[in-house]
Design an enzyme around this catalytic site. Structure first.
Site, short mmCIF file in Angstrom:
data_model
loop_
_atom_site.label_atom_id
_atom_site.label_comp_id
_atom_site.label_asym_id
_atom_site.label_seq_id
_atom_site.Cartn_x
_atom_site.Cartn_y
_atom_site.Cartn_z
CE LYS A 226 -1.72 3.06 1.94
NZ LYS A 226 -1.51 4.47 1.54
CB SER B 184 4.59 10.75 10.15
OG SER B 184 3.29 10.22 10.18
CB CYS C 272 13.25 9.50 7.03
SG CYS C 272 14.28 8.23 6.32
CD GLU D 157 9.79 13.95 10.22
OE1 GLU D 157 8.68 13.50 10.47
OE2 GLU D 157 10.69 13.29 9.64
P1 NAD Z 1 2.57 9.36 6.63
O1 NAD Z 1 2.76 8.81 8.00
O2 NAD Z 1 1.61 10.48 6.46
O3 NAD Z 1 2.08 8.20 5.63
C1 NAD Z 1 2.76 6.97 5.53
C2 NAD Z 1 1.77 5.90 5.08
O4 NAD Z 1 0.74 5.79 6.06
C3 NAD Z 1 1.08 6.23 3.76
O5 NAD Z 1 0.96 5.05 3.01
C4 NAD Z 1 -0.27 6.77 4.20
O6 NAD Z 1 -1.29 6.51 3.26
C5 NAD Z 1 -0.54 6.01 5.49
N1 NAD Z 1 -1.34 6.79 6.44
C6 NAD Z 1 -1.39 8.15 6.57
N2 NAD Z 1 -2.23 8.49 7.57
C7 NAD Z 1 -2.71 7.35 8.09
C8 NAD Z 1 -3.62 7.05 9.16
N3 NAD Z 1 -4.20 8.01 9.87
N4 NAD Z 1 -3.90 5.75 9.42
C9 NAD Z 1 -3.33 4.76 8.71
N5 NAD Z 1 -2.46 4.99 7.69
C10 NAD Z 1 -2.15 6.27 7.38
O7 NAD Z 1 4.02 9.76 6.09
P2 NAD Z 1 4.38 10.52 4.74
O8 NAD Z 1 4.01 11.95 4.89
O9 NAD Z 1 3.90 9.77 3.56
O10 NAD Z 1 5.97 10.37 4.74
C11 NAD Z 1 6.82 11.23 5.44
C12 NAD Z 1 7.15 10.69 6.82
O11 NAD Z 1 7.75 9.41 6.71
C13 NAD Z 1 8.15 11.55 7.56
O12 NAD Z 1 7.78 11.61 8.90
C14 NAD Z 1 9.46 10.79 7.39
O13 NAD Z 1 10.43 11.05 8.39
C15 NAD Z 1 8.98 9.40 7.44
N6 NAD Z 1 9.92 8.48 6.82
C16 NAD Z 1 10.65 7.67 7.64
C17 NAD Z 1 11.59 6.82 7.09
C18 NAD Z 1 12.40 5.92 7.95
O14 NAD Z 1 13.03 5.04 7.41
N7 NAD Z 1 12.40 6.06 9.26
C19 NAD Z 1 11.78 6.78 5.70
C20 NAD Z 1 11.00 7.61 4.89
C21 NAD Z 1 10.08 8.47 5.48
#
Ligand code: NAD
Length: 496
Positions: free
Chosen positions: A172, A225, A280, A381
């Site tokens: 997903k 996140s 990230c 962040e």
């Molecule tokens: P996000 O948390 O908004 O979304 C990530 C995934 O979760 C997506 O597929 C999204 O559809 C889903 N999602 C969003 N809200 C949700 C909810 N309420 N319930 C269930 N699923 C939900 O993150 P983003 O904005 O797509 O990506 C950026 C974030 O990811 C930043 O915080 C970044 O630091 C982090 N990140 C971390 C790493 C790591 O390896 N630690 C790597 C890349 C990105």
């Protein structure tokens, strides 16, 4: 353009109840729609994956690795097509998109060597005429939920290893840039992966929640996140699943007085503003140890002025737009918040020239100095092109500051003192450490993972820990009866 699910080796043919807009961030225009999966659509994908699992788990290692080698060749040949897809939906410049594909390819190459990782152990004659050996077997259907910022690389951290281990996958991806996942699934099919082994469902919370609750899904790899990572970990665990949930970050770069300040300034600008700070592992906080602050800030500002910001498809552009208008507005709000809190806005990204259309989601590189740890530009962040400089009197104060931060994804130290660097790697509570390397993303044969609020779960991503996550072990104790077995014996078995 419409992006839909990929289930059982083909595009989904239903009519979506809900869809989302996908933007071209460099123009600000809606470029297409993506279907959002309902619970029923996720169930369809899990059923396809479950059906495929019975045969795929029995496929020989040679058959599995043949597919992975073919996939590697196809991905290598089509990397320019995939980079164009990433840039069109994410906004990062083409060279950066090519970079994420390269790192993804390295994970595919690691998975090509999976037979080495799946070897069990064998103890001959553990007891008389009794042998004991261990097997590493797949889990079943696994879910992979990925963020917008690496639409190809993060799926490639997980999917190749998961399927190499004999699992089947429901991926997903982020609804903000969904097309790269379909491109990868189609390439897997072209490489000979049987239908149903790799499925893609698009959508939002509804799809994620169904993956987390579905009794047939045995494990979930999540990247996103911190609040969502925590939620995914808790919800998945409550439903009896193995979960690795990688979260957000605030990455510090400590600059000691003996560091090469030109090297440090180059690194701060590259790691702070690459991919518009939407990484990230981006550096978002520079910790300048007295007395280097003034000189370092001057060198960083000078380099920022030269950055070419614009449409990632245009030649020479180094930094693209932010992913959506809403995200750009959220990031921009920190410029006023930081100033109101008393930080010095040294470079205001709103004034940076842009080589792109006016409607794009632009914000140029921004620099704050004299940031304190209680300001929102530091505590949050931001995930945009905003770099903060904090000043501290000593090495010890720098370590204390970094260790007090709730996140622990990546960090870097810039110094020419090997002893100080060695102390830092020992003392710092962060999962990935760079010594004069600002973005210390491990190579594919190590594993990637932060500490503290940057990762929930036991296993880091990819590499050996990633493989451990996708298998469970089974131990066999075996005897081929001969006359010496001794007849009936109700005692607890003992090794002799
Ligand atoms: P996000 O948390 O908004 O979304 C990530 C995934 O979760 C997506 O597929 C999204 O559809 C889903 N999602 C969003 N809200 C949700 C909810 N309420 N319930 C269930 N699923 C939900 O993150 P983003 O904005 O797509 O990506 C950026 C974030 O990811 C930043 O915080 C970044 O630091 C982090 N990140 C971390 C790493 C790591 O390896 N630690 C790597 C890349 C990105």
């Amino acid at each position: 353009m419409r992006t839909t699910h990929w289930i059982g080796g083909k595009p989904w043919h239903g009519v979506a109840e809900r869809t989302g807009d996908v933007y071209d961030p460099a123009t600000g225009q809606v470029a297409g729609q993506v279907d959002f999966a309902t619970t029923a659509v996720v169930d369809e994908a899990v059923a396809a994956a479950r059906e495929a699992f019975t045969r795929w788990r029995a496929a020989s290692l040679a058959q599995r690795t043949n597919v992975l080698f073919a996939f590697r060749e196809l991905l290598n040949a089509r990397r320019a097509d995939l980079a164009a897809i990433i840039t069109a939906e994410h906004g990062k410049v083409l060279s950066d998109a090519a970079g994420e594909i390269q790192r993804g390819l390295e994970n595919v190459e690691f998975a090509c060597g999976i037979p080495q990782q799946l070897k069990g152990g064998y103890s001959e004659n553990a007891s008389t005429q009794v042998d004991v050996y261990s097997l590493r077997q797949p889990l079943g259907v696994v879910g992979v939920i990925s963020p917008f910022n690496f639409p190809a690389m993060v799926p490639l951290w997980f999917v190749p290893n998961a399927i190499a281990c004999g699992n089947t996958v429901v991926l997903k991806p982020s609804e903000k840039d969904p097309s790269a996942a379909n491109f990868l699934a189609e390439l897997f099919a072209e490489a000979g992966l049987p239908d149903g082994v790799c499925n893609v469902v698009h959508g939002d919370k509804e799809a994620v929640d169904r993956i987390l609750e579905h009794p047939r899904v045995k494990a979930v790899s999540f990247v996103g996140s911190t609040p969502i990572a925590r939620y995914v970990y808790q919800t998945g665990a409550r439903h009896g699943k193995r979960v690795q949930a990688l979260g957000g970050a605030k990455n510090h770069m400590v600059v000691l007085p003996d560091a090469d300040l030109d090297l440090a300034a180059d690194a701060a600008v590259s790691a702070g503003f690459g991919s518009a700070g939407e990484r990230c592992m981006a550096i978002s906080a520079v910790v300048a140890v007295d007395p280097v602050g003034d000189e370092l800030v001057a060198k960083i500002s000078e380099r920022m002025a030269a950055l070419h910001v614009g449409d990632g498809r245009r030649p020479g552009c180094e930094m693209g737009p932010l992913v959506t208008g809403a995200h750009r507005d959220r990031v921009t709000a920190y410029l006023d918040a930081g100033r109101a809190a008393g930080a010095q806005l040294v470079v205001d990204g709103r004034n940076h020239p842009v080589d792109g259309e006016q409607g794009g989601f632009w914000l140029g590189p921004t620099l704050f100095d004299h940031v304190d740890t209680d300001m929102s530009v530091y505590t949050d962040e931001i995930f945009g092109p905003v770099l903060s400089v904090l000043r501290v009197p000593s090495y010890d104060a720098a370590v204390e500051l970094v260790n007090a931060n709730p996140w622990g994804n990546g960090t870097a130290i810039f110094t020419n003192d090997g002893g100080a660097a060695r102390r830092y790697q020992h003392e710092i509570e962060v999962g990935m450490v760079g010594v004069n390397v600002p973005i210390p993303v491990p190579v594919s044969y190590y594993s990637f993972g932060g500490w503290k609020d940057s990762l929930f779960g036991d296993a880091h991503a990819y590499g050996p820990e990633g493989v451990n996550f996708f298998v469970r072990s089974k131990v066999v104790t075996s005897r081929w009866p001969d006359p010496s077995y001794g007849g009936v014996n109700l005692g607890f078995p003992q090794n002799r």
